[in-house]
Design a protein around this motif. Structure first.
Motif, PDB file in Angstrom:
ATOM      1  N   ALA A  40       1.303   3.352 -24.567  1.00 34.78           N
ATOM      2  CA  ALA A  40       2.002   3.107 -25.831  1.00 34.78           C
ATOM      3  C   ALA A  40       2.779   4.331 -26.285  1.00 34.78           C
ATOM      4  O   ALA A  40       3.819   4.197 -26.940  1.00 34.78           O
ATOM      5  CB  ALA A  40       0.993   2.689 -26.901  1.00 34.78           C
ATOM      6  N   GLU A  41       2.292   5.532 -25.953  1.00 32.05           N
ATOM      7  CA  GLU A  41       2.987   6.756 -26.349  1.00 32.05           C
ATOM      8  C   GLU A  41       4.410   6.776 -25.796  1.00 32.05           C
ATOM      9  O   GLU A  41       5.360   7.142 -26.484  1.00 32.05           O
ATOM     10  CB  GLU A  41       2.216   7.986 -25.851  1.00 32.05           C
ATOM     11  CG  GLU A  41       0.921   8.247 -26.578  1.00 32.05           C
ATOM     12  CD  GLU A  41      -0.191   7.301 -26.196  1.00 32.05           C
ATOM     13  OE1 GLU A  41      -1.131   7.138 -26.996  1.00 32.05           O
ATOM     14  OE2 GLU A  41      -0.132   6.705 -25.096  1.00 32.05           O
ATOM     15  N   ALA A  42       4.562   6.377 -24.537  1.00 33.41           N
ATOM     16  CA  ALA A  42       5.886   6.390 -23.906  1.00 33.41           C
ATOM     17  C   ALA A  42       6.807   5.372 -24.560  1.00 33.41           C
ATOM     18  O   ALA A  42       8.012   5.609 -24.717  1.00 33.41           O
ATOM     19  CB  ALA A  42       5.759   6.099 -22.410  1.00 33.41           C
ATOM     20  N   VAL A  43       6.257   4.227 -24.963  1.00 29.02           N
ATOM     21  CA  VAL A  43       7.071   3.198 -25.608  1.00 29.02           C
ATOM     22  C   VAL A  43       7.532   3.674 -26.987  1.00 29.02           C
ATOM     23  O   VAL A  43       8.693   3.472 -27.376  1.00 29.02           O
ATOM     24  CB  VAL A  43       6.279   1.883 -25.732  1.00 29.02           C
ATOM     25  CG1 VAL A  43       7.107   0.827 -26.459  1.00 29.02           C
ATOM     26  CG2 VAL A  43       5.875   1.382 -24.354  1.00 29.02           C
ATOM     27  N   THR A  44       6.639   4.318 -27.737  1.00 22.54           N
ATOM     28  CA  THR A  44       7.010   4.856 -29.047  1.00 22.54           C
ATOM     29  C   THR A  44       8.129   5.885 -28.922  1.00 22.54           C
ATOM     30  O   THR A  44       9.101   5.874 -29.683  1.00 22.54           O
ATOM     31  CB  THR A  44       5.794   5.497 -29.722  1.00 22.54           C
ATOM     32  OG1 THR A  44       4.801   4.505 -29.946  1.00 22.54           O
ATOM     33  CG2 THR A  44       6.167   6.130 -31.057  1.00 22.54           C
ATOM     34  N   ILE A  45       7.996   6.783 -27.945  1.00 20.90           N
ATOM     35  CA  ILE A  45       9.005   7.816 -27.725  1.00 20.90           C
ATOM     36  C   ILE A  45      10.336   7.177 -27.333  1.00 20.90           C
ATOM     37  O   ILE A  45      11.397   7.557 -27.839  1.00 20.90           O
ATOM     38  CB  ILE A  45       8.527   8.802 -26.654  1.00 20.90           C
ATOM     39  CG1 ILE A  45       7.343   9.622 -27.183  1.00 20.90           C
ATOM     40  CG2 ILE A  45       9.659   9.727 -26.209  1.00 20.90           C
ATOM     41  CD1 ILE A  45       6.590  10.363 -26.095  1.00 20.90           C
ATOM     42  N   ALA A  46      10.290   6.187 -26.430  1.00 15.80           N
ATOM     43  CA  ALA A  46      11.512   5.524 -25.987  1.00 15.80           C
ATOM     44  C   ALA A  46      12.199   4.792 -27.143  1.00 15.80           C
ATOM     45  O   ALA A  46      13.429   4.770 -27.240  1.00 15.80           O
ATOM     46  CB  ALA A  46      11.199   4.539 -24.858  1.00 15.80           C
TER      47      ALA A  46
ATOM     48  N   LEU B 169       7.585  -0.546 -20.981  1.00 17.61           N
ATOM     49  CA  LEU B 169       6.599  -1.625 -20.946  1.00 17.61           C
ATOM     50  C   LEU B 169       6.491  -2.221 -19.549  1.00 17.61           C
ATOM     51  O   LEU B 169       5.389  -2.451 -19.040  1.00 17.61           O
ATOM     52  CB  LEU B 169       6.989  -2.715 -21.945  1.00 17.61           C
ATOM     53  CG  LEU B 169       6.717  -2.438 -23.424  1.00 17.61           C
ATOM     54  CD1 LEU B 169       7.417  -3.481 -24.284  1.00 17.61           C
ATOM     55  CD2 LEU B 169       5.219  -2.423 -23.705  1.00 17.61           C
ATOM     56  N   ALA B 170       7.638  -2.474 -18.933  1.00 15.06           N
ATOM     57  CA  ALA B 170       7.656  -3.092 -17.612  1.00 15.06           C
ATOM     58  C   ALA B 170       6.999  -2.208 -16.560  1.00 15.06           C
ATOM     59  O   ALA B 170       6.432  -2.709 -15.583  1.00 15.06           O
ATOM     60  CB  ALA B 170       9.093  -3.418 -17.213  1.00 15.06           C
ATOM     61  N   ARG B 171       7.066  -0.893 -16.755  1.00  9.68           N
ATOM     62  CA  ARG B 171       6.478   0.042 -15.790  1.00  9.68           C
ATOM     63  C   ARG B 171       5.013   0.324 -16.085  1.00  9.68           C
ATOM     64  O   ARG B 171       4.378   1.120 -15.408  1.00  9.68           O
ATOM     65  CB  ARG B 171       7.273   1.350 -15.796  1.00  9.68           C
ATOM     66  CG  ARG B 171       8.630   1.200 -15.123  1.00  9.68           C
ATOM     67  CD  ARG B 171       9.653   2.153 -15.685  1.00  9.68           C
ATOM     68  NE  ARG B 171       9.287   3.535 -15.524  1.00  9.68           N
ATOM     69  CZ  ARG B 171       9.786   4.523 -16.271  1.00  9.68           C
ATOM     70  NH1 ARG B 171      10.646   4.249 -17.237  1.00  9.68           N
ATOM     71  NH2 ARG B 171       9.434   5.756 -16.063  1.00  9.68           N
ATOM     72  N   GLY B 172       4.463  -0.324 -17.110  1.00 10.37           N
ATOM     73  CA  GLY B 172       3.048  -0.153 -17.410  1.00 10.37           C
ATOM     74  C   GLY B 172       2.694   1.185 -18.011  1.00 10.37           C
ATOM     75  O   GLY B 172       1.564   1.635 -17.898  1.00 10.37           O
ATOM     76  N   LEU B 173       3.659   1.837 -18.674  1.00 13.98           N
ATOM     77  CA  LEU B 173       3.386   3.134 -19.276  1.00 13.98           C
ATOM     78  C   LEU B 173       2.610   2.963 -20.575  1.00 13.98           C
ATOM     79  O   LEU B 173       2.626   1.890 -21.183  1.00 13.98           O
ATOM     80  CB  LEU B 173       4.701   3.869 -19.537  1.00 13.98           C
ATOM     81  CG  LEU B 173       5.474   4.265 -18.271  1.00 13.98           C
ATOM     82  CD1 LEU B 173       6.801   4.894 -18.637  1.00 13.98           C
ATOM     83  CD2 LEU B 173       4.661   5.193 -17.400  1.00 13.98           C
TER      84      LEU B 173
ATOM     85  N   VAL C 253      -5.516  -0.806 -16.787  1.00 12.34           N
ATOM     86  CA  VAL C 253      -5.723  -1.968 -15.935  1.00 12.34           C
ATOM     87  C   VAL C 253      -6.068  -1.467 -14.549  1.00 12.34           C
ATOM     88  O   VAL C 253      -5.348  -0.679 -13.966  1.00 12.34           O
ATOM     89  CB  VAL C 253      -4.452  -2.835 -15.868  1.00 12.34           C
ATOM     90  CG1 VAL C 253      -4.658  -4.007 -14.912  1.00 12.34           C
ATOM     91  CG2 VAL C 253      -4.093  -3.341 -17.257  1.00 12.34           C
ATOM     92  N   GLY C 254      -7.200  -1.905 -14.010  1.00 11.72           N
ATOM     93  CA  GLY C 254      -7.601  -1.474 -12.687  1.00 11.72           C
ATOM     94  C   GLY C 254      -8.695  -0.432 -12.740  1.00 11.72           C
ATOM     95  O   GLY C 254      -9.230  -0.090 -13.790  1.00 11.72           O
ATOM     96  N   ALA C 255      -9.029   0.097 -11.581  1.00 14.89           N
ATOM     97  CA  ALA C 255     -10.140   1.041 -11.474  1.00 14.89           C
ATOM     98  C   ALA C 255      -9.773   2.394 -12.043  1.00 14.89           C
ATOM     99  O   ALA C 255      -8.636   2.833 -11.933  1.00 14.89           O
ATOM    100  CB  ALA C 255     -10.532   1.198 -10.002  1.00 14.89           C
ATOM    101  N   PRO C 256     -10.752   3.095 -12.672  1.00 14.70           N
ATOM    102  CA  PRO C 256     -10.460   4.402 -13.264  1.00 14.70           C
ATOM    103  C   PRO C 256     -10.446   5.537 -12.249  1.00 14.70           C
ATOM    104  O   PRO C 256     -10.195   6.662 -12.605  1.00 14.70           O
ATOM    105  CB  PRO C 256     -11.607   4.584 -14.258  1.00 14.70           C
ATOM    106  CG  PRO C 256     -12.732   3.811 -13.668  1.00 14.70           C
ATOM    107  CD  PRO C 256     -12.100   2.633 -12.983  1.00 14.70           C
ATOM    108  N   PHE C 257     -10.749   5.242 -10.987  1.00 14.94           N
ATOM    109  CA  PHE C 257     -10.757   6.289  -9.984  1.00 14.94           C
ATOM    110  C   PHE C 257      -9.741   5.964  -8.892  1.00 14.94           C
ATOM    111  O   PHE C 257      -9.061   4.949  -8.941  1.00 14.94           O
ATOM    112  CB  PHE C 257     -12.151   6.456  -9.400  1.00 14.94           C
ATOM    113  CG  PHE C 257     -13.174   6.735 -10.457  1.00 14.94           C
ATOM    114  CD1 PHE C 257     -14.066   5.748 -10.844  1.00 14.94           C
ATOM    115  CD2 PHE C 257     -13.222   7.962 -11.089  1.00 14.94           C
ATOM    116  CE1 PHE C 257     -15.001   5.991 -11.838  1.00 14.94           C
ATOM    117  CE2 PHE C 257     -14.142   8.209 -12.081  1.00 14.94           C
ATOM    118  CZ  PHE C 257     -15.035   7.217 -12.467  1.00 14.94           C
ATOM    119  N   GLY C 258      -9.635   6.822  -7.907  1.00 14.27           N
ATOM    120  CA  GLY C 258      -8.650   6.621  -6.863  1.00 14.27           C
ATOM    121  C   GLY C 258      -7.466   7.544  -7.077  1.00 14.27           C
ATOM    122  O   GLY C 258      -7.651   8.727  -7.391  1.00 14.27           O
ATOM    123  N   PRO C 259      -6.238   7.058  -6.917  1.00 17.11           N
ATOM    124  CA  PRO C 259      -5.061   7.912  -7.114  1.00 17.11           C
ATOM    125  C   PRO C 259      -5.018   8.463  -8.535  1.00 17.11           C
ATOM    126  O   PRO C 259      -5.545   7.860  -9.461  1.00 17.11           O
ATOM    127  CB  PRO C 259      -3.889   6.944  -6.852  1.00 17.11           C
ATOM    128  CG  PRO C 259      -4.476   5.844  -6.036  1.00 17.11           C
ATOM    129  CD  PRO C 259      -5.886   5.701  -6.513  1.00 17.11           C
TER     130      PRO C 259
END
Length: 253
Positions: A228-234, A222-226, A52-58
């Protein structure tokens, strides 16, 4: 020495959005920077995680997380010398890939496995990116454990590799043992999973369990926008925590 794997059961608590898509790989590689950025830019087809959002920047944290997990898994496969079908299946369960992007992810995995540099550079970049959030580094280590232990055992080469990654991430021996206890059977298991002494009273056990459930619930990822890999691990980690608590309750009658 090969260690037997413990396989707790659990149901997924949620699902994150974030399929692998075709973004500007080379440009995003520059945005990420470091060895992981070079790896991204070197993959033919230029794919990465839709965000979600631009692919560049931070620096895109979700891209660093997933690319780092793939790269370290590839290096682990190389250190072990043999990639088993069960490990491939486990990789697919941890790293969510759409059919249309599978070829690109395989290129990333193969490129990481073949790079002349060691895994240390990838691990150091992850440690630098997520140094203020050690829970994310623990997520990566948990994901690697899940892949390594997929064949029902954790082999010597895999354990040495995971210990080295853990050390780069800044985890001490006690932390490594606590994380490992979620995946292999250790002498102090299930207490090691919860980070408790066997002498802990019932109140302390219950309080520790509630704290860990709150800290590691997949909804937080999920709430932190991580990705799917992080959700599966959690989700798998929460299952291990709950299984350890249940075993303690059963042992104490």
């Amino acid at each position: 020495m090969t260690q037997e794997v413990d396989k707790p059961q659990g149901k997924p608590q949620g699902k994150a959005q974030g399929p692998w898509g075709k973004l500007g790989g080379a440009g995003l590689g520059l945005a990420v920077g470091g060895p992981l950025g070079a790896l991204i830019g070197g993959v033919a087809g230029h794919f990465l995680v839709d965000r979600v959002g631009a692919p560049f920047g931070p620096t895109p944290r979700d891209v660093v997380f997933t690319t780092g997990l793939v790269a370290l898994a590839a290096k682990m496969a190389k250190s072990d010398g043999v990639v088993l079908p069960s490990e491939v299946e486990a990789f697919g369960r941890v790293v969510h890939v759409e059919d249309s992007a599978r070829a690109g992810v395989e290129r990333l995995f193969d490129l990481a496995k073949k790079t002349t540099g060691g895994f240390e550079a990838y691990a150091r970049q992850l440690a630098s990116t997520f140094g203020e959030e050690p829970a994310l580094l623990e997520d990566v280590l948990d994901g690697l454990f899940q892949i390594a232990a997929a064949d029902g055992a954790l082999h010597e080469a895999e354990e040495r590799y995971l210990r080295a990654v853990s050390s780069i991430f800044g985890f001490d021996e006690a932390a490594f043992q606590r994380i490992a206890a979620r995946h292999v059977r250790l002498p102090d298991d299930p207490y090691a999973v919860l980070g408790l002494d066997r002498e802990a009273d019932e109140t302390a056990v219950k309080a520790r369990h509630r704290l860990l459930v709150a800290e590691h619930h997949p909804d937080r990822a999920l709430a932190r926008g991580l990705p799917a890999e992080a959700v599966t691990i959690a989700t798998k980690r929460l299952a291990a925590i709950n299984a350890a608590y249940d075993r303690i309750v059963q042992e104490r009658g």
